[in-house]
Design a protein around this motif. Structure first.
Motif, PDB file in Angstrom:
ATOM      1  N   GLN A   1       0.854  -1.304   0.054  1.00 60.59           N
ATOM      2  CA  GLN A   1      -0.131  -0.092  -0.043  1.00 60.59           C
ATOM      3  C   GLN A   1       0.682   1.176   0.112  1.00 60.59           C
ATOM      4  O   GLN A   1       0.663   2.197  -0.789  1.00 60.59           O
TER       5      GLN A   1
ATOM      6  N   VAL B   1     -11.106  -5.893  -9.548  1.00 64.22           N
ATOM      7  CA  VAL B   1      -9.932  -4.997  -9.682  1.00 64.22           C
ATOM      8  C   VAL B   1      -8.856  -5.445 -10.663  1.00 64.22           C
ATOM      9  O   VAL B   1      -8.651  -4.485 -11.378  1.00 64.22           O
TER      10      VAL B   1
ATOM     11  N   ASP C   1      -7.430  -0.585   0.571  1.00 67.23           N
ATOM     12  CA  ASP C   1      -7.941   0.493  -0.244  1.00 67.23           C
ATOM     13  C   ASP C   1      -9.313   0.232  -0.722  1.00 67.23           C
ATOM     14  O   ASP C   1      -9.872   1.287  -0.950  1.00 67.23           O
TER      15      ASP C   1
ATOM     16  N   THR D   1      -3.528  -3.006  -4.918  1.00 70.79           N
ATOM     17  CA  THR D   1      -4.285  -2.604  -4.424  1.00 70.79           C
ATOM     18  C   THR D   1      -4.923  -3.505  -3.405  1.00 70.79           C
ATOM     19  O   THR D   1      -5.088  -4.686  -3.520  1.00 70.79           O
TER      20      THR D   1
ATOM     21  N   HIS E   1       2.456   1.773  -3.289  1.00 71.97           N
ATOM     22  CA  HIS E   1       1.760   1.757  -4.459  1.00 71.97           C
ATOM     23  C   HIS E   1       2.024   0.613  -5.486  1.00 71.97           C
ATOM     24  O   HIS E   1       2.042   0.830  -6.607  1.00 71.97           O
TER      25      HIS E   1
END
Length: 95
Positions: free
Chosen positions: A13, A88, A65, A19, A16
């Motif tokens: 997280q 996702v 997220d 997710t 980045h």
């Protein structure tokens, strides 16, 4: 989740690299050591705090997220976090 999984989720997280989908992790991130007892039993005892980038995840956990509750008693074989995660991935792979 266990400590290493929480640290991994935090890293994904923070940097980045993915997710996170599902529920907040348990917040159990203490370093532990195994002690053998005289009777042959093993005592696995949390003995140290673990901070990741200066953050102590103990009792805090990692918030996803994409929060997706997982009501186990009423799931009837369904896995909402898994289905959401697939969505996702499909979105990420779509042109």
């Amino acid at each position: 989740s266990r400590s290493a999984k929480e640290i991994y989720a935090f890293g994904l997280q923070q940097y980045h690299h993915g997710t996170l989908v599902g529920t907040t992790t348990a917040g159990d991130v203490r370093g532990a050591e195994a002690f053998y007892l005289d009777d042959g039993e093993l005592l696995y005892l949390a003995i140290s705090a673990v901070k990741v980038d200066g953050v102590d995840l103990e009792h805090q956990g990692v918030t996803p997220d994409l929060p997706v509750p997982r009501p186990i008693p009423y799931a009837d074989g369904a896995d909402p976090p898994y289905q959401s995660a697939l969505g996702v991935v499909r979105h990420m792979l779509s042109p």
